[in-house]
Enzyme design. Structure first.
Site, short mmCIF file in Angstrom:
data_model
loop_
_atom_site.label_atom_id
_atom_site.label_comp_id
_atom_site.label_asym_id
_atom_site.label_seq_id
_atom_site.Cartn_x
_atom_site.Cartn_y
_atom_site.Cartn_z
N CYS A 2 -69.71 44.49 -19.07
CA CYS A 2 -70.18 45.80 -18.60
C CYS A 2 -71.13 46.44 -19.61
O CYS A 2 -71.23 46.03 -20.75
CB CYS A 2 -68.99 46.73 -18.41
SG CYS A 2 -67.67 46.03 -17.44
N ARG A 27 -76.56 41.82 -19.62
CA ARG A 27 -75.14 41.58 -19.94
C ARG A 27 -74.36 41.06 -18.74
O ARG A 27 -73.23 40.64 -18.87
CB ARG A 27 -74.51 42.88 -20.46
CG ARG A 27 -75.13 43.41 -21.74
CD ARG A 27 -74.81 44.88 -21.96
NE ARG A 27 -73.42 45.10 -22.26
CZ ARG A 27 -72.93 45.15 -23.50
NH1 ARG A 27 -73.74 44.99 -24.53
NH2 ARG A 27 -71.66 45.35 -23.73
N TRP A 75 -69.00 44.73 -14.60
CA TRP A 75 -68.76 43.30 -14.31
C TRP A 75 -67.29 43.25 -13.93
O TRP A 75 -66.42 43.41 -14.78
CB TRP A 75 -69.05 42.48 -15.55
CG TRP A 75 -69.07 41.01 -15.35
CD1 TRP A 75 -69.73 40.31 -14.37
CD2 TRP A 75 -68.40 40.02 -16.13
NE1 TRP A 75 -69.50 38.97 -14.51
CE2 TRP A 75 -68.70 38.75 -15.57
CE3 TRP A 75 -67.58 40.07 -17.24
CZ2 TRP A 75 -68.20 37.57 -16.10
CZ3 TRP A 75 -67.09 38.89 -17.78
CH2 TRP A 75 -67.40 37.65 -17.20
N ASN A 101 -65.66 49.85 -20.67
CA ASN A 101 -65.82 48.40 -20.88
C ASN A 101 -64.50 47.90 -21.44
O ASN A 101 -63.93 48.53 -22.33
CB ASN A 101 -66.91 48.12 -21.94
CG ASN A 101 -68.30 48.30 -21.39
OD1 ASN A 101 -68.45 48.62 -20.20
ND2 ASN A 101 -69.29 48.10 -22.22
N GLY A 102 -64.02 46.76 -20.92
CA GLY A 102 -62.79 46.16 -21.45
C GLY A 102 -61.71 46.13 -20.39
O GLY A 102 -61.98 46.25 -19.19
N GLU A 481 -74.58 20.65 -26.28
CA GLU A 481 -75.37 21.87 -26.04
C GLU A 481 -76.38 21.66 -24.93
O GLU A 481 -76.57 22.51 -24.06
CB GLU A 481 -76.06 22.32 -27.33
CG GLU A 481 -76.93 23.54 -27.19
CD GLU A 481 -76.20 24.78 -26.65
OE1 GLU A 481 -74.96 24.77 -26.59
OE2 GLU A 481 -76.88 25.73 -26.26
N LYS A 485 -76.47 23.97 -21.49
CA LYS A 485 -77.70 24.67 -21.07
C LYS A 485 -78.02 24.35 -19.62
O LYS A 485 -78.32 25.23 -18.82
CB LYS A 485 -78.87 24.26 -21.98
CG LYS A 485 -78.86 24.90 -23.34
CD LYS A 485 -79.33 26.32 -23.37
CE LYS A 485 -78.32 27.43 -23.44
NZ LYS A 485 -77.13 27.38 -24.21
N GLU A 488 -75.28 25.88 -17.14
CA GLU A 488 -75.11 27.33 -16.99
C GLU A 488 -76.29 28.00 -16.31
O GLU A 488 -76.13 29.06 -15.73
CB GLU A 488 -74.78 28.00 -18.32
CG GLU A 488 -75.84 27.97 -19.37
CD GLU A 488 -75.41 28.73 -20.63
OE1 GLU A 488 -74.67 29.70 -20.52
OE2 GLU A 488 -75.81 28.33 -21.72
N HIS A 504 -64.91 3.33 -22.02
CA HIS A 504 -63.46 3.56 -21.88
C HIS A 504 -63.13 4.34 -20.62
O HIS A 504 -62.07 4.94 -20.51
CB HIS A 504 -62.94 4.30 -23.12
CG HIS A 504 -63.10 3.50 -24.37
ND1 HIS A 504 -62.35 2.38 -24.65
CD2 HIS A 504 -63.98 3.62 -25.38
CE1 HIS A 504 -62.73 1.86 -25.80
NE2 HIS A 504 -63.73 2.59 -26.28
N LYS A 604 -73.43 37.91 -21.04
CA LYS A 604 -74.02 37.56 -22.34
C LYS A 604 -72.95 37.51 -23.42
O LYS A 604 -73.01 36.68 -24.31
CB LYS A 604 -75.08 38.59 -22.73
CG LYS A 604 -75.77 38.29 -24.05
CD LYS A 604 -76.43 36.93 -24.05
CE LYS A 604 -77.06 36.59 -25.38
NZ LYS A 604 -77.52 35.17 -25.42
C1 AGP Z 1 -74.28 29.99 -24.28
O1 AGP Z 1 -75.55 29.79 -23.66
C2 AGP Z 1 -73.39 30.86 -23.44
N1 AGP Z 1 -74.01 32.11 -23.18
C3 AGP Z 1 -71.99 30.97 -24.03
O2 AGP Z 1 -71.43 29.68 -24.10
C4 AGP Z 1 -71.89 31.61 -25.42
O3 AGP Z 1 -72.40 30.71 -26.39
C5 AGP Z 1 -70.42 31.88 -25.73
O4 AGP Z 1 -69.93 32.81 -24.77
C6 AGP Z 1 -70.19 32.45 -27.14
O5 AGP Z 1 -70.87 33.67 -27.27
P1 AGP Z 1 -71.05 34.26 -28.75
O6 AGP Z 1 -71.89 33.29 -29.53
O7 AGP Z 1 -71.73 35.59 -28.55
O8 AGP Z 1 -69.68 34.40 -29.35
#
Ligand code: AGP
Length: 609
Positions: A2, A27, A75, A101-102, A481, A485, A488, A504, A604
């Site tokens: 949020c 966000r 959110w 938020n939370g 990684e 990418k 997501e 395996h 985010k």
């Molecule tokens: C990465 O592209 C994602 N947005 C997600 O995996 C992110 O790396 C993860 O949520 C950790 O976030 P942070 O680095 O802000 O702790």
């Protein structure tokens, strides 16, 4: 995650709130709303969907006049996305509005109590409980009523509170969810992060957990959990506002991919002087470093993938055991941590709740906490013993890119710094890596200049519905990684596998036309990587290989597609190799028409469990 914005001053509040919320869209959210004090009462407007829906409802901000208000992008956690569940949530009399938020962990019990007291509820949210509870305790002193509520609610919360009886003030509350205060001239602000208000002020107060603040036009007074006044200094924010704007790029993600060489210069160059690595404010003594018996690297998502690369590099140059742990697992597994354990937290946002909880668990067990973080003043940074900032600048796209590559660079610098102090690396080897680190940004620019090749391959493969990333050692860590990418932002299923593991079991999934991205940048295992390419090709796979320039010819003979990066020191290969994988994911998602900067279901920074 949020977003919160609040304003009190002499300007019209609604346009400021809408603009601030627009800067927080990255966000992730599914509804938005504002509450503004106008003509003696709170005017509330909120709607499910994109911020544009709310803005249209408010005629761009002209529909509600008033100089104090709060705004929110939600959110959904408790209660589906809907108009009624959007924030601000309002108390029964309509006098008190709250944005949050939370998560309020004990909201259900509190809701039952209030219902037993005859309080009617309209939403399914935990936030409405806060608004109703404030009114339940309200006897004309809003701050005291808020204080009583804070001793009853449990969980993580950043709150913005506005009361129609006291329109000359806003109240802000922070616990385990970030909230900052903007200090203006005759006006003041509250927000989830700096991005929302930097166009109005660069003087920012970072609230600590448990703190409460009362904002008036004249100033800001902060209090601790017991409502005792505390003095807080404002910090000056010096990054440029265009860093939080697209600057002509179609997407923040592409802008941030292209910014990586400059971000790397900010992360690396100030920390290398006369061929030596210097880490600012590094409060670990030689004795402590010599007594380290184990290093944990704890993180989530891409930050965890940085740790996977770090494990290979740090173990190789320090000869210390390095264990990489998912923060969400670490905190529940009774980890073995003591005074000789260094726990490295890696986080772009510095607010990831799983990582923060793991930090607190590691600290409780006696570990020393070193964090590698991008957002200055974030919660994880503030609770660490030592902080190394990546200086990547604000990263807006949900899919991390420049934060990942600068985290890698800072972790490499940390390893070199430790190796020098422990004497575990010869001068020649040390000098060579340091020299290559200084060349990294320029080599990355070369990779970016050849991005059309990657765009071509994306056009060949964007219709696949499953992709494998295979590699060994550093290339395996890199593949994790690359796979994330792609998943997501393009929503294509993908998995990263250690190449040696394919036989395996997983190789049974390889069939005619399966796309396999074979990572073969690590020269020491290049021959084995070649064998794995032959292995999957013989089962029908379509292989897109990534290797270094010296191996172009050899790999080109057997791979269907080929991307190369300049040669560099092995430790630094993932820092270069990640760029083609970021671009490949970006171009594939572009061709699939995905919402690249705001992928579905993602935020985010994940500040909930
Ligand atoms: C990465 O592209 C994602 N947005 C997600 O995996 C992110 O790396 C993860 O949520 C950790 O976030 P942070 O680095 O802000 O702790």
């Amino acid at each position: 995650m949020c977003g919160i914005v609040g304003y009190i001053g002499a300007q019209e509040a609604t346009p400021i709130l809408l603009d601030g919320l627009a800067r927080l869209e990255y966000r992730g959210y599914d509804s938005a709303g504002v509450a503004v004090y106008s003509d003696g009462a709170l005017k509330v407007a909120k709607a499910k969907g994109r911020l544009q829906v709310l803005s249209d409802m408010l005629q761009g901000g002209a529909a509600i006049h008033g100089q104090v208000g709060i705004g929110h992008t939600r959110w959904a956690t408790h209660g589906a996305p809907s108009d009624i569940n959007s924030h601000p949530q309002v108390s029964r009399s309509g006098k008190i509005a709250v944005v949050h938020n939370g998560i309020i962990e004990n909201y259900s019990a509190l809701k039952q109590f209030l219902i037993s007291q005859g309080v009617p509820f309209t939403s399914q949210t935990d936030t409405e409980v806060v608004a109703q509870l404030i009114e339940y305790f309200y006897d004309g002193d809003l701050l005291q009523a808020v204080g009583r509520v804070l001793h009853r609610i449990e969980g993580a919360y950043a709150l913005g509170i506005l009361c129609a009886d006291t329109p000359d003030q806003l109240i802000a509350v922070r616990r385990d969810s970030p909230l900052i205060l903007g200090v203006g001239e005759g006006e003041n602000f509250l927000a989830s992060d700096v991005t929302a208000i930097i166009k109005h002020t660069r003087e920012v107060i970072y609230m600590e957990d448990g703190e409460v603040a009362v904002l008036t036009r004249e100033g800001i007074q902060c209090y601790n959990h017991f409502l005792q006044p505390v003095e807080k200094e404002a910090a000056h924010v010096d990054w440029e506002i265009d860093a939080a704007e697209k600057g002509g790029y179609e997407h923040f993600m592409f802008k941030e991919i292209m910014e990586q060489p400059e971000a790397l210069r900010r992360a690396i160059f100030p920390r290398i002087k006369d061929g030596q690595v210097y880490l600012e404010d590094f409060g670990l003594s030689d004795d402590y470093i010599r007594d380290i018996r184990k290093i944990y690297i704890v993180a989530c998502g891409s930050s965890y993938h940085v740790g996977m690369v770090g494990k290979y590099n740090l173990e190789r140059i320090l000869r210390l055991p390095v264990e990489v742990a998912l923060a969400s697992e670490f905190r529940y597994r009774e980890p073995i941590v003591d005074g000789h354990t260094l726990v490295i937290m890696i986080s772009q946002s510095g607010e990831t709740l799983d990582t923060m909880a793991a930090l607190r668990e590691a600290k409780r067990l006696g570990g020393k906490i070193l964090s590698i973080v991008n957002v200055v003043g974030s919660s994880i940074a503030r609770e660490s013993d030592v902080v190394l900032y990546t200086w990547a600048g604000p990263e807006i796209a949900v899919a991390t890119t420049k934060a990942y590559s600068t985290q890698l660079a800072v972790l490499d610098l940390l390893g070199l710094h430790f190796a020098q102090r422990l004497g575990t690396m010869g001068k020649e080897a040390y000098d060579q890596i340091v020299q290559e680190m200084l060349l990294l940004p320029a080599k990355m620019e070369q990779v970016l200049e050849n991005r059309e090749d990657i765009q071509y391959y994306a056009s060949q493969y964007f219709n696949h519905d499953s992709v494998f990333y295979i590699g060994r050692n550093l290339d395996y860590a890199l593949g994790l990684e690359g796979s994330l990418k792609l998943k997501e932002i393009s929503y294509i299923h993908s998995e990263a596998y250690a190449s040696g593991e394919l036989k395996h079991g997983t190789i049974s999934l390889i069939e005619e036309g399966t796309l396999v991205v074979a990572l073969a940048t690590y020269s020491r295992l290049f021959e084995k990587a070649m064998s794995n390419v032959v292995e999957v090709k013989s089962r029908g796979a379509d292989v897109l290989a990534l290797t270094t320039e010296p191996h172009r010819k050899e790999m080109g003979k057997i791979a269907n597609g080929l991307i190369t990066i300049p040669e560099t020191h092995p430790m630094l290969l993932p820092s270069l190799g990640v760029v083609p994988l970021q671009l490949f994911a970006y171009y594939v998602a572009l061709m699939r028409g995905c919402d690249i900067d705001k992928p579905r279901n993602l935020a985010k920074s994940v500040t909930v469990e």
